[in-house]
Structures are given as C-alpha cells and as structure tokens.
Design a protein around this motif. Structure first.
Motif, PDB file in Angstrom:
ATOM      1  N   UNK A  10       0.836  -1.220   0.000  1.00  0.00           N
ATOM      2  CA  UNK A  10       0.000   0.000   0.000  1.00  0.00           C
ATOM      3  C   UNK A  10       0.866   1.265   0.000  1.00  0.00           C
ATOM      4  N   UNK A  11       2.139   1.090  -0.348  1.00  0.00           N
ATOM      5  CA  UNK A  11       3.033   2.256  -0.493  1.00  0.00           C
ATOM      6  C   UNK A  11       3.333   2.452  -1.969  1.00  0.00           C
ATOM      7  N   UNK A  12       3.217   3.667  -2.439  1.00  0.00           N
ATOM      8  CA  UNK A  12       3.356   3.955  -3.865  1.00  0.00           C
ATOM      9  C   UNK A  12       4.405   5.048  -4.067  1.00  0.00           C
ATOM     10  N   UNK A  13       5.264   4.808  -5.037  1.00  0.00           N
ATOM     11  CA  UNK A  13       6.199   5.855  -5.465  1.00  0.00           C
ATOM     12  C   UNK A  13       5.673   6.416  -6.785  1.00  0.00           C
ATOM     13  N   UNK A  81      -2.979   9.443   1.806  1.00  0.00           N
ATOM     14  CA  UNK A  81      -1.852  10.306   2.196  1.00  0.00           C
ATOM     15  C   UNK A  81      -0.964  10.504   0.974  1.00  0.00           C
ATOM     16  N   UNK A  82      -0.682  11.747   0.657  1.00  0.00           N
ATOM     17  CA  UNK A  82       0.180  12.081  -0.485  1.00  0.00           C
ATOM     18  C   UNK A  82       1.271  13.022   0.000  1.00  0.00           C
ATOM     19  N   UNK A  83       2.503  12.568  -0.122  1.00  0.00           N
ATOM     20  CA  UNK A  83       3.651  13.349   0.355  1.00  0.00           C
ATOM     21  C   UNK A  83       4.505  13.742  -0.843  1.00  0.00           C
ATOM     22  N   UNK A  84       4.763  15.030  -0.985  1.00  0.00           N
ATOM     23  CA  UNK A  84       5.509  15.517  -2.145  1.00  0.00           C
ATOM     24  C   UNK A  84       6.930  15.913  -1.795  1.00  0.00           C
ATOM     25  N   UNK A  85       7.891  15.297  -2.468  1.00  0.00           N
ATOM     26  CA  UNK A  85       9.297  15.636  -2.200  1.00  0.00           C
ATOM     27  C   UNK A  85       9.653  16.962  -2.846  1.00  0.00           C
ATOM     28  N   UNK A  86      10.228  17.849  -2.051  1.00  0.00           N
ATOM     29  CA  UNK A  86      10.610  19.165  -2.557  1.00  0.00           C
ATOM     30  C   UNK A  86      11.935  19.572  -1.934  1.00  0.00           C
ATOM     31  N   UNK A  87      12.620  20.459  -2.636  1.00  0.00           N
ATOM     32  CA  UNK A  87      13.747  21.138  -2.013  1.00  0.00           C
ATOM     33  C   UNK A  87      13.157  22.115  -0.988  1.00  0.00           C
ATOM     34  N   UNK A 117      -3.808   3.431   0.789  1.00  0.00           N
ATOM     35  CA  UNK A 117      -2.562   3.679   0.075  1.00  0.00           C
ATOM     36  C   UNK A 117      -1.973   5.038   0.415  1.00  0.00           C
ATOM     37  N   UNK A 118      -0.652   5.046   0.604  1.00  0.00           N
ATOM     38  CA  UNK A 118       0.098   6.290   0.797  1.00  0.00           C
ATOM     39  C   UNK A 118       1.075   6.437  -0.368  1.00  0.00           C
ATOM     40  N   UNK A 119       1.215   7.647  -0.872  1.00  0.00           N
ATOM     41  CA  UNK A 119       2.084   7.901  -2.021  1.00  0.00           C
ATOM     42  C   UNK A 119       3.164   8.905  -1.656  1.00  0.00           C
ATOM     43  N   UNK A 120       4.365   8.634  -2.154  1.00  0.00           N
ATOM     44  CA  UNK A 120       5.441   9.621  -2.078  1.00  0.00           C
ATOM     45  C   UNK A 120       5.734  10.050  -3.510  1.00  0.00           C
ATOM     46  N   UNK A 121       5.658  11.351  -3.757  1.00  0.00           N
ATOM     47  CA  UNK A 121       5.686  11.906  -5.113  1.00  0.00           C
ATOM     48  C   UNK A 121       6.994  12.650  -5.362  1.00  0.00           C
ATOM     49  N   UNK A 122       7.610  12.363  -6.502  1.00  0.00           N
ATOM     50  CA  UNK A 122       8.875  13.009  -6.879  1.00  0.00           C
ATOM     51  C   UNK A 122       8.682  13.756  -8.189  1.00  0.00           C
ATOM     52  N   UNK A 123       9.169  14.989  -8.277  1.00  0.00           N
ATOM     53  CA  UNK A 123       8.964  15.832  -9.451  1.00  0.00           C
ATOM     54  C   UNK A 123      10.024  15.655 -10.520  1.00  0.00           C
ATOM     55  N   UNK A 124      10.027  16.559 -11.469  1.00  0.00           N
ATOM     56  CA  UNK A 124      10.944  16.522 -12.610  1.00  0.00           C
ATOM     57  C   UNK A 124      12.375  16.778 -12.153  1.00  0.00           C
ATOM     58  N   UNK A 125      13.318  16.207 -12.902  1.00  0.00           N
ATOM     59  CA  UNK A 125      14.734  16.353 -12.531  1.00  0.00           C
ATOM     60  C   UNK A 125      15.114  17.821 -12.342  1.00  0.00           C
TER      61      UNK A 125
END
Lengths: 258, 258
Positions: A10-13, A81-87, A117-125
């Motif tokens: 239930x963990x999503x990248x 739950x949606x977690x967004x990776x940011x600087x 489900x919980x997601x960790x979201x990564x953006x564009x390079x």
C-alpha cells in the motif's frame, strides 16, 4: 520480520514528468532493494525505453508493472496520504516533514487495519513539482541536504525515501538492533577470567617481562584491556592456549639455558 | 547548524576497485549533497574519466580533490574507525552495524574533541570487499535491504550512508561511544594496530602456536578480541612489549635447542 512489511503493497512511489528514462530504471531498482513495488509514472517524457530497462538491473518487474497516467491527480486519486518531495522552500504552504517523519506517517497509513494507500511523489529532474501538483499533496518531504549543494539525483532521492520507508516497515526492533553478538557466544565467567589473568601473570614472570619492576601496574593495565574486550569462553580458551605456548618456550629456554 | 557538522572534514568515503567511473561521479555527487567532501579511491579501474565528471554534475570539486591510492591499507592508515559496507553475510567475523549505528559511531569518532578520521569503505560493484579488505575494517555496515533483491547500486549505497552521516552530524551527538578508548587516551591508529597484529602473528609462529594448523582462523579471532578492546597507543606499546619478551624466549629456546 514485521507485519507492517505488508504495508509495502500500500506504499506507492510516483514519478512526475521524469525527463530521463534511465532515472526511472534507477528509481525502480532503488525501490525494489527496499521491498517496494508500486510505481506510478505521471506523463514520463520517454517510457518504455531501453535506458530504463538497463538502469533497472534486476528490477525490470517493477518497470513492467508500473502504471503510466496523464496527471498527478489520477496517480493519487485513491491515496489517503500524499507526500511531495521538494527542495526546502519558503513558498510551500504545506507542512514540511523530514524523510523519517514522512516514512512513519506513510507506513502508519498503509499498515492500519483498514489500511489505505500512501504515495510519495517526486517531481521533474530540473524543476521538481509545480505549484498545482504541490496543492495535491498533504505534506512536503524535504531531504536535509547541504544547502550549498542540495541537488540529489532523482533516483538518489527515491533511494533515501525508500530506505526510510523500509526502516519504518521493519519497525524499531529490526531497524535498530543492538550490535549483534557473534553466534553462540557465552560470556566468560568470573572464574574463567580470573584463571586467565592468573596464567597471564605467571606468563609475564616466565618470560621475564617485569625485569625487576613491580608487576602490579602492567597487570592492572592488561586486565583493563581484556575486560574491555568482553571475552567469551572461547576467547579465554584461545588466549590461554597462546599463553601456554609462551610458557612452554620459556621453560625450554630455561632448561636449555647456561 | 551543529558543531558536529565540522566532523565532515574527518569523515572519509573510500571506494575500492570501482569498475565503472560513472559510479565514482555519482558517489561524489551523493557525498556532496550530504556535505561530505573526503573521497579516496583505491585502485579504480578507470579514473580520471569523462563518465565520472558527467555523473558528478556539480560535484566535480569532490572528484578533483579525490585521492587515488593502490590499496585499502594505505587509504585508511590514519583512520581510527574503519567501517566496511557489506551485504549481510554469515561468514563475516565482524560486528554488523546498521547504517544509523555506523553513522553515529563515525560522527562520534570524527566530532570528538581530539577528533580523528573515520572511514566508510565500499567495495567493487560486483564482488564487494574481499576478506583481506574486510580484515582491515573494525566493523561491517549492512544496509537492511530486501533479502529477495539486495543489490543496491554503488552510488545508492553511498547516498544512504552519506544521508545517515549527515543526520548524525545535524543531530545531537550520539550516546553511542566512539571507538576511542576510555580515560581520554589517544586511540591507536590503524597503522599502530596493524603493526601490533603483525607482531602478534610473528609471535604465534615463534612459539609454535599453530602446530601445523592454518593460522588464519586464530588470527581472525584474536583480531576481533583486540579490536573490541579499543586499544589506545599505550595499550599497544604494552602488548607489543609482552610479545617482544615472548619472541625473545622463543629465540633463546631455539638457540639453546638440541
């Protein structure tokens, strides 16, 4: 192994707008090493692609089962739950979590009895997540990089978050054990230690270590050394074997002496 | 920003026999994002190399200042703590630490008032560290990967350890003891310890301890005992004095022998 490992399902990248397919493959490999399989790709620039397959190494199955969707809203529609990776950034109107906190929340969400489900979201390079995408996130995750050079490679960021997710799934027992004692060790008993120290003292006399000096100081220092080493019974037998041979040599030297 | 961030100058990443120069560049980038600069390369297959520069992105300065040496012993000769990254393995005769424990020990060692250098060592992409190289390590570090697929990319492993080192530097100094010995004595350097172990091996031969058996097993066990004891430089002088007298007795016995 912890039940919460089942949370992995239930963990999503989620990778948004990834520009280099090789990074998708490296991210899939990073996920799989940490027991994660759920990969969703939002509008990747090039996928499928041989660079992705090459960088995935043994994680091709994660690529094969990856879902490709047109936008982030679709990717996280079923996530609680949606977690967004940011600087780190002043402009973000979101709670900022460290990876460890984020992983704890994500695993708690996914491992709950009625887990979701919980997601960790990564953006564009280059540009990360845009503001509309961040608006879909419940909190921001920021890897505490050096402010002087905070540019983690996309797959490296996925590796760090996947690693923290795995530690959170393993739970405190498995994740932070005491330094393991070698298998089958039994700490030496007081009597075994004293027997060893007595033979050590005899050996120092036999090899004429003291040469007229009072033996107490050297013996005290040697005791401290071997007590710090936390000897087990096999260690004591080994060390006493060494002393026995040194004593034997001293006897031979004396018998054969002038 | 914690004082212990200054420990970064005493933390060293060592890459042994790296096969792909691109991985050296990726590792340099991973280090720099976590505030680490000290990179030593042991017999890299190809370096310098344009692939390394390309993958380093903005971390070219870490590559430029990287030291290249012929063997691991040279790379860690001045280190008081040497931690070797390995896949979990039964055959390792070393304490196994998780990355978080390893980072706490390394930073405690490097941040101590009389701080000393700590090294984290990574082996070859395919084969890792060989047994001789592991013998030079004071403990093993194992990333708790999924046993079903534990093959982290080299740079990914460097990223995970560098991340934990940064957290340990940012956080309060850990309760975990640094390897340095009690009483504020100066811990023995790696070179001092190896000198002692070499004399120990010679002494076991001189007193005929092995009696035809292969010496490796006994020497490995004795190494573990004395590494656990966290010897300081005076301990080493004391123990080498004892060995010298045992060697002297063995010589006398031989000279006077029939």
């Amino acid at each position: 192994m912890s039940d919460s490992l089942h949370a992995a399902a239930r963990l999503r990248i989620v990778l948004v707008g990834t520009q280099h397919p090789g990074n998708i493959g490296s991210a899939a490999r990073a996920m799989k090493t940490m027991g994660l399989r759920g990969l969703v790709l939002v509008a990747p620039e090039r996928f499928p692609h041989h660079d992705a397959v090459a960088m995935a190494a043994g994680a091709g199955d994660v690529l094969d089962s990856a879902r490709v969707v047109p936008d982030l809203a679709t990717a996280v529609a079923d996530c609680r739950l949606v977690l967004g990776c940011t600087a780190r950034s002043r402009r973000i109107a979101l709670d900022e979590l460290l990876p460890r906190e984020a992983a704890a929340r994500a695993v708690a969400t996914a491992a709950a009895p009625a887990g979701t489900t919980a997601a960790v979201v990564f953006g564009r390079e280059r540009t990360g997540l845009d503001n509309d995408e961040l608006q879909l996130c419940h909190a921001a995750v920021t890897i505490p990089a050096d402010p002087e050079y905070s540019s983690l490679n996309l797959a490296a960021a996925v590796q760090v978050l996947s690693y923290e997710l795995r530690l959170a799934m393993l739970g405190p027992r498995e994740a932070l054990p005491a330094v393991p004692a070698p298998d089958g060790d039994v700490p030496a008993s007081h009597a075994e230690l004293e027997g060893f120290f007595a033979q050590l003292a005899d050996t120092l006399d036999a090899i004429d270590f003291h040469k007229g000096r009072a033996p107490e100081s050297a013996l005290r220092k040697l005791r401290r050394i071997f007590l710090r080493a936390a000897l087990d019974d096999r260690d004591v037998r080994l060390l006493r074997g060494v002393l026995a041979d040194a004593q034997r040599m001293a006897r031979l030297a004396a018998e054969r002496g002038p």
